[in-house]
Design an enzyme around this catalytic site. Structure first.
Site, PDB file in Angstrom:
ATOM      1  N   THR A  28       7.448 -50.596  56.532  1.00 38.41           N
ATOM      2  CA  THR A  28       5.921 -50.967  55.932  1.00 38.41           C
ATOM      3  C   THR A  28       6.075 -51.246  54.373  1.00 38.41           C
ATOM      4  O   THR A  28       6.360 -50.741  53.666  1.00 38.41           O
ATOM      5  CB  THR A  28       4.892 -49.730  55.973  1.00 38.41           C
ATOM      6  OG1 THR A  28       4.909 -49.665  57.629  1.00 38.41           O
ATOM      7  CG2 THR A  28       3.580 -50.431  55.554  1.00 38.41           C
ATOM      8  N   ASN A  44      25.067 -52.897  32.299  1.00 41.75           N
ATOM      9  CA  ASN A  44      24.045 -51.788  32.071  1.00 41.75           C
ATOM     10  C   ASN A  44      24.405 -50.859  30.760  1.00 41.75           C
ATOM     11  O   ASN A  44      23.307 -49.916  30.207  1.00 41.75           O
ATOM     12  CB  ASN A  44      23.478 -51.092  33.156  1.00 41.75           C
ATOM     13  CG  ASN A  44      24.652 -50.442  33.926  1.00 41.75           C
ATOM     14  OD1 ASN A  44      25.422 -51.309  34.694  1.00 41.75           O
ATOM     15  ND2 ASN A  44      24.583 -49.225  34.022  1.00 41.75           N
ATOM     16  N   ALA A  47      16.948 -51.983  43.165  1.00 43.34           N
ATOM     17  CA  ALA A  47      18.395 -52.483  43.165  1.00 43.34           C
ATOM     18  C   ALA A  47      19.502 -51.785  44.049  1.00 43.34           C
ATOM     19  O   ALA A  47      20.252 -52.588  44.257  1.00 43.34           O
ATOM     20  CB  ALA A  47      18.777 -52.876  41.566  1.00 43.34           C
ATOM     21  N   THR A  48      19.377 -50.444  43.867  1.00 45.28           N
ATOM     22  CA  THR A  48      20.443 -49.688  44.486  1.00 45.28           C
ATOM     23  C   THR A  48      20.386 -50.178  46.212  1.00 45.28           C
ATOM     24  O   THR A  48      21.448 -50.458  46.792  1.00 45.28           O
ATOM     25  CB  THR A  48      20.112 -48.081  44.560  1.00 45.28           C
ATOM     26  OG1 THR A  48      20.307 -47.838  43.212  1.00 45.28           O
ATOM     27  CG2 THR A  48      21.082 -47.795  45.291  1.00 45.28           C
ATOM     28  N   HIS A  91      11.704 -51.621  37.903  1.00 47.22           N
ATOM     29  CA  HIS A  91      11.456 -50.529  36.825  1.00 47.22           C
ATOM     30  C   HIS A  91      12.081 -51.035  35.659  1.00 47.22           C
ATOM     31  O   HIS A  91      12.265 -50.111  34.571  1.00 47.22           O
ATOM     32  CB  HIS A  91      11.623 -49.430  37.189  1.00 47.22           C
ATOM     33  CG  HIS A  91      13.079 -48.843  37.366  1.00 47.22           C
ATOM     34  ND1 HIS A  91      13.754 -48.063  36.552  1.00 47.22           N
ATOM     35  CD2 HIS A  91      13.933 -49.037  38.559  1.00 47.22           C
ATOM     36  CE1 HIS A  91      14.877 -47.709  37.034  1.00 47.22           C
ATOM     37  NE2 HIS A  91      15.138 -48.498  38.153  1.00 47.22           N
ATOM     38  N   CYS A 136      27.014 -37.500  33.602  1.00 44.00           N
ATOM     39  CA  CYS A 136      27.506 -35.979  34.031  1.00 44.00           C
ATOM     40  C   CYS A 136      27.474 -35.914  35.551  1.00 44.00           C
ATOM     41  O   CYS A 136      26.583 -36.458  36.179  1.00 44.00           O
ATOM     42  CB  CYS A 136      26.272 -35.286  33.698  1.00 44.00           C
ATOM     43  SG  CYS A 136      26.096 -35.400  31.805  1.00 44.00           S
TER      44      CYS A 136
HETATM   45  C1  LIG Z   1      19.258 -49.666  37.103  1.00 36.88           C
HETATM   46  C2  LIG Z   1      20.223 -50.549  37.680  1.00 36.88           C
HETATM   47  C3  LIG Z   1      20.499 -50.411  39.196  1.00 36.88           C
HETATM   48  C4  LIG Z   1      19.666 -49.376  40.129  1.00 36.88           C
HETATM   49  O1  LIG Z   1      18.543 -49.806  40.184  1.00 36.88           O
HETATM   50  P1  LIG Z   1      17.249 -49.057  40.876  1.00 36.88           P
HETATM   51  O2  LIG Z   1      16.198 -49.578  41.034  1.00 36.88           O
HETATM   52  O3  LIG Z   1      17.327 -47.746  40.115  1.00 36.88           O
HETATM   53  O4  LIG Z   1      17.787 -48.526  42.308  1.00 36.88           O
HETATM   54  C5  LIG Z   1      21.432 -51.122  39.582  1.00 36.88           C
HETATM   55  N1  LIG Z   1      22.270 -51.938  39.018  1.00 36.88           N
HETATM   56  C6  LIG Z   1      21.901 -52.190  37.634  1.00 36.88           C
HETATM   57  C7  LIG Z   1      22.783 -53.083  36.893  1.00 36.88           C
HETATM   58  C8  LIG Z   1      20.967 -51.371  36.917  1.00 36.88           C
HETATM   59  O5  LIG Z   1      20.909 -51.370  35.759  1.00 36.88           O
END
Ligand SMILES: *Cc1c(COP(=O)(O)O)cnc(C)c1O
Length: 388
Positions: free
Chosen positions: A243, A155, A75-76, A205, A328
């Site tokens: 890839t 989140n 998601a990042t 994940h 942190c």
């Molecule tokens: C976990 C999360 C992300 C980051 O996702 P990654 O796959 O760890 O990069 C982004 N946005 C929200 C709302 C999340 O909960």
């Protein structure tokens, strides 16, 4: 119970064993390890078929078309690609962008960077329950606004945001809408044929799939144009070259399939468990629930404890894996910016804990955790450490 209990499912989830069973078929020399872009031999063609099957499963989870799903590393990356890609592509139409103060860092930090590059950003404020209203979005939109990015489910506090309301406004004003659905997908039904969202981020994940894989949904009818953020071999229509990690993608697809099939039942079970937990916690002296209880995802609680010392609380709760509300950042401990935006005072925000349950949480664990938190808080209140 002497093994720590995992109550941090919003941070990451373990892979479902059914997902692992699929993933390992695409790794070694006896498996389907070919490069999905190698269309001249069977190895590649088989891998490509597995990727396309996964793409269908991801698309189905959000009711989109497979050709609207672009695989990323999570998601990042999806957030970066969506926000930066859309802002750069459409900047001739205007340089004003809108997001909120309670977005994930993967969204906020992209906007911070775009500000340094000459864009102007409006940060919408949540109300005291952690909800960002559609009317505040409506008021912030200007003639030069090109993009809005607002999350589906927060989140930290689990609030379900008014995405339908946002989409009605952006589609009527001809502004692009990006939604980070990392915490909503697989938990809430998402129907992109009904809600006009242009760009939507997903990650595997958080839904019992592997780490390091995700997707960006990009609406294709009418086609939403974005600029790539990285350049290379032309995979994923050049929008996200590199890839394709077949095993990761297969795991993501399998996780989406399981989530879609089991969502209803799973959420019912988790809501019952969560409510049972809250029922046992809510009478603790000084406890405060953060975030709206009604508009809230089924697996989350976020609470503060008036009068307690945040650091001692987190230290004392070491037998249960909950997330401390504060972040942190290198050496300093900062109170949660989400709680701050909601108007929670810093001292109180320091005592925030996020409890998030999931597929493998049992009733015994919830009961143990409730008792453990009750005892720990009571003990801390009795020894009466100074605040702060
Ligand atoms: C976990 C999360 C992300 C980051 O996702 P990654 O796959 O760890 O990069 C982004 N946005 C929200 C709302 C999340 O909960």
């Amino acid at each position: 119970m002497n093994t720590p209990i995992y109550l941090d499912y919003m941070s990451t989830t373990p892979m479902d064993k059914r997902v692992v069973n699929e993933v390992v078929k695409y790794m070694d020399v006896d498996g389907c390890f070919g490069n999905p872009s190698s269309s001249t031999h069977r190895f590649g063609i088989q891998a490509s078929a597995a990727v396309e099957k996964a793409r269908k499963n991801v698309a189905k989870l959000i009711n989109a078309e497979p050709f609207e799903v672009f695989f990323t590393s999570g998601a990042t990356e999806s957030d970066n690609l969506a926000i930066r890609g859309a802002a750069l592509f459409h900047q001739r139409r205007g340089k004003h962008l809108i997001t909120s103060e309670i977005e994930h860092k993967a969204v906020l930090d992209v906007f911070r960077q775009l500000e340094r590059e000459g864009f102007e950003v409006t940060y919408l404020k949540p109300d005291e329950n952690g909800l960002v209203s559609a009317s505040s979005l409506s008021e912030a939109i200007r003639d030069d606004t090109i993009l809005v990015s607002l999350m589906y489910v927060n989140n930290e506090i689990g609030t379900i945001q008014d995405v339908e309301g946002y989409a009605a406004i952006t589609s009527a004003s001809g502004v692009l809408l990006h939604v980070d659905a990392s915490q909503a997908a697989g938990k809430l039904p998402i129907d992109l044929k009904k809600i006009p969202i242009d760009l939507l981020s997903l990650t595997a994940h958080k839904i019992y799939g592997p780490k390091g894989v995700g997707a960006l949904y990009i609406k294709q009818k009418p086609k939403v144009r974005i600029q790539p953020v990285i350049f290379g071999g032309g995979q994923e229509q050049g929008v996200r070259p590199g890839t394709l990690p077949t095993h990761q993608i297969v795991g993501f697809g399998e996780a989406c399939k399981l989530a879609l099939n089991e969502m209803g039942e799973e959420q019912d079970r988790l809501v019952k468990l969560r409510n049972k937990l809250w029922l046992q916690l809510k009478n603790i002296e000084g406890i405060r629930l953060n975030g709206d209880l009604e508009n809230r995802i089924g697996n989350n609680l976020n609470v503060c404890f008036e009068g307690l010392n945040g650091e001692s609380l987190i230290f004392a709760l070491k037998d249960i894996a909950v997330s401390s509300g504060s972040a942190c950042t290198s050496s300093t401990v900062e109170p949660s910016y989400v709680l701050r935006a909601m108007g929670v005072p810093d001292l109180l925000a320091d005592t925030a804990i996020r409890i998030s349950i999931g597929r493998f949480t049992t009733e015994e664990e919830v009961d143990y955790c409730a008792q453990y938190i009750q005892n720990t808080v009571k003990w801390l209140q009795e020894i009466g450490l100074p605040k702060g």
